[in-house]
Design a protein around this motif. Structure first.
Motif, PDB file in Angstrom:
ATOM      1  N   UNK A 157       5.167 -11.972  -8.758  1.00 52.53           N
ATOM      2  CA  UNK A 157       4.080 -11.628  -9.679  1.00 52.53           C
ATOM      3  C   UNK A 157       3.194 -10.550  -9.054  1.00 52.53           C
ATOM      4  N   UNK A 158       3.187  -9.378  -9.675  1.00 56.50           N
ATOM      5  CA  UNK A 158       2.277  -8.309  -9.237  1.00 56.50           C
ATOM      6  C   UNK A 158       0.936  -8.570  -9.915  1.00 56.50           C
ATOM      7  N   UNK A 188       0.831  -1.218   0.000  1.00 54.88           N
ATOM      8  CA  UNK A 188       0.000   0.000   0.000  1.00 54.88           C
ATOM      9  C   UNK A 188       0.860   1.260   0.000  1.00 54.88           C
ATOM     10  N   UNK A 189       0.357   2.263  -0.671  1.00 52.90           N
ATOM     11  CA  UNK A 189       1.102   3.528  -0.799  1.00 52.90           C
ATOM     12  C   UNK A 189       0.123   4.601  -1.244  1.00 52.90           C
ATOM     13  N   UNK A 190       0.579   5.857  -1.292  1.00 51.81           N
ATOM     14  CA  UNK A 190      -0.254   6.921  -1.878  1.00 51.81           C
ATOM     15  C   UNK A 190       0.264   7.344  -3.245  1.00 51.81           C
ATOM     16  N   UNK A 191       1.558   7.648  -3.309  1.00 49.78           N
ATOM     17  CA  UNK A 191       2.051   8.198  -4.580  1.00 49.78           C
ATOM     18  C   UNK A 191       2.506   7.086  -5.527  1.00 49.78           C
ATOM     19  N   UNK A 192       2.528   7.419  -6.815  1.00 48.10           N
ATOM     20  CA  UNK A 192       2.998   6.474  -7.837  1.00 48.10           C
ATOM     21  C   UNK A 192       4.470   6.119  -7.605  1.00 48.10           C
ATOM     22  N   UNK A 193       5.259   7.109  -7.153  1.00 46.98           N
ATOM     23  CA  UNK A 193       6.698   6.894  -6.962  1.00 46.98           C
ATOM     24  C   UNK A 193       6.936   5.862  -5.851  1.00 46.98           C
ATOM     25  N   UNK A 194       6.253   6.038  -4.708  1.00 48.07           N
ATOM     26  CA  UNK A 194       6.429   5.088  -3.595  1.00 48.07           C
ATOM     27  C   UNK A 194       5.974   3.700  -4.035  1.00 48.07           C
ATOM     28  N   UNK A 195       4.870   3.658  -4.754  1.00 47.21           N
ATOM     29  CA  UNK A 195       4.345   2.365  -5.226  1.00 47.21           C
ATOM     30  C   UNK A 195       5.400   1.646  -6.072  1.00 47.21           C
ATOM     31  N   UNK A 196       5.948   2.353  -7.040  1.00 47.58           N
ATOM     32  CA  UNK A 196       6.949   1.784  -7.943  1.00 47.58           C
ATOM     33  C   UNK A 196       8.155   1.281  -7.155  1.00 47.58           C
ATOM     34  N   UNK A 197       8.575   2.096  -6.185  1.00 49.06           N
ATOM     35  CA  UNK A 197       9.735   1.779  -5.365  1.00 49.06           C
ATOM     36  C   UNK A 197       9.507   0.491  -4.555  1.00 49.06           C
ATOM     37  N   UNK A 198       8.296   0.345  -3.995  1.00 50.42           N
ATOM     38  CA  UNK A 198       7.984  -0.852  -3.205  1.00 50.42           C
ATOM     39  C   UNK A 198       7.934  -2.081  -4.106  1.00 50.42           C
TER      40      UNK A 198
END
Ligand code: ZN
Ligand code: ZN
Length: 436
Positions: A324-325, A288-298
């Motif tokens: 697998x995402x 879980x995340x808010x921003x696209x950048x944090x999501x990509x990083x995780x």
């Protein structure tokens, strides 16, 4: 982000006598809406199976005076359009699906429904996320707005959406041409019941309100063998344990501490017996995340950590973990500043400051986000509707005992004040967007 700019005085001037007449009309119509609520509560349907609920929503729109009602949009989606001259287009959305939960509220109208799920298993079904309140309040607001056509101008698009719980309904409706076949909205609004706020209250927040939700499967591979001869194996159980621990650093060491992020390993399965080292272990993660950048990083971090740990364990390239995402992604709900702050002002003017809470963002997910993601030029707000019986809520405040959450078999909204507030809030929100 946290600041809500409210021009209370301006709102009061803009809405003089209609406050009471709207409230009176909502209360007069409440028995009708409440009996619809009881009917819906007793007949919950699983995601992608909202046959009866969607037929009822279409029927109710027609009864309210909508002549353009389309069913079967993106599966069981319903779209009702009410054109009322020149002006902005507002989309109001309710979701219809229920959950495979066995209701234990003990209410006289508790659900006793069971059905076969998509895997063929017999499961109980319950409106444990309050989507029956959403549908009923949506019908109540549609009835009021159709009756109050002389008080607004523009186009009203009422959307009853299937399959929110599985993150597929909004996407299916948009993919089926929601913004092309029907008037494209300038504003989108929805409400969601809140299991931590008392009935009679509403909650609003500007900015990110709910999280990006990703599901990730990790298959950890190894070389199996006898539990007494570990040197002849590459043990995926120990490797999986290292991966689970190392994943914690994605949040604690790789993410800006001011940016919310969650990596939870919710499921770990491997092996059959005490003395056998298996060759695979399966992990299931929610991310879980808010921003696209944090999501990509995780997401990229999960792959990097899993592979890096496997290499450290001596696994060859062809036995590195498979990450697998899943494609059942739900984007973060973003409440646009201008509209959300304005609605908070409308609610405070109407209900008084003490019934309007500035809620904190949460890491839950809601596919309402997709209506905004499909066109970031529009204004979008998902607001919370308090649903807990006032006495129960006060008791919990005193004792500190947690209240049943959404999705709990004990979640029991207090229908009368919840619906009355929800209908009034949604109608007032719509009038503030479409008001002459
Ligand atoms: Zn839910
Ligand atoms: Zn929900």
């Amino acid at each position: 982000m946290r600041l809500l700019v409210t021009s209370l005085a301006a709102m009061l001037v803009a809405m003089p006598a209609c406050a009471d007449s709207l409230r009176n009309a909502v209360l007069a119509d409440l028995p009708y809406v409440q009996s619809l609520y009881i009917e819906l509560h007793k007949a919950p349907e699983l995601s992608f199976h909202e046959t009866r609920s969607s037929a009822r929503m279409a029927e109710e729109l027609k009864k309210a005076g909508f002549t353009e009602v389309t069913t079967g949009v993106g599966g069981h989606g319903v779209v009702g359009v009410l054109r009322n001259g020149e002006g902005p287009t507002l989309l109001i959305r309710a979701d219809m699906d229920a959950l495979p939960v066995k209701e234990q509220t003990g209410l006289p109208y508790a659900s006793t429904v069971t059905t076969k799920d998509d895997s063929g298993a017999q499961v109980p079904v319950m409106h444990a996320c309050g989507h029956d309140i959403h549908m009923s309040a949506w019908v109540g607001a549609a009835r009021r707005l159709a009756a109050l056509k002389d008080q607004w101008k523009g186009t009203l698009v009422m959307v009853a959406q299937p399959a929110e719980e599985r993150g597929g309904g909004a996407k299916a409706m948009l993919d089926d041409g929601l913004y092309a076949r029907f008037p494209k909205p300038d504003h989108v609004i929805a409400l969601h019941v809140n299991a931590g706020l008392p009935a009679g209250s509403v909650g609003v927040h500007s900015g990110f309100a709910m999280a990006n939700v990703d599901s990730v499967d990790v298959t950890v591979r190894g070389i199996g063998g006898h539990g007494a001869y570990p040197q002849t194996t590459r043990d995926p159980v120990v490797l999986a344990a290292h991966i689970v621990t190392a994943l914690q650093t994605l949040v604690s060491r790789n993410t800006d501490p001011s940016e919310p992020a969650v990596v939870t390993v919710g499921s770990i399965h491997g092996g059959t017996k005490h003395n056998i080292i298996p060759d695979t272990v399966k992990l299931q993660l929610t991310v879980r995340s808010y921003t696209d950048e944090v999501r990509e990083n995780l997401l990229s971090g999960i792959k990097r950590v899993a592979e890096g740990e496997a290499i450290a364990f001596g696994l060859p390239q062809d036995l590195l973990p498979v990450v697998e995402v899943k494609d059942e992604y739900t984007p973060a709900v973003f409440n646009t500043e201008a509209q959300s702050a304005r609605l908070a002002g409308v609610f405070k003017a109407r209900f008084g400051e003490n019934r309007v809470v500035e809620t904190q963002p949460v890491m839950g997910g809601e596919d309402f986000a997709r209506y905004y993601r499909a066109d970031r030029s529009l204004e979008s707000t998902l607001f919370w509707l308090g649903a807990v019986k006032r006495a129960t809520w006060e008791e919990a405040q005193k004792s500190g005992k947690p209240l049943p959450s959404l999705h709990s078999p004990f979640f029991a909204p207090d229908p009368q004040p919840t619906l009355a507030t929800g209908i009034e809030a949604m109608t007032a929100a719509a009038l503030s967007v479409l008001g002459r």
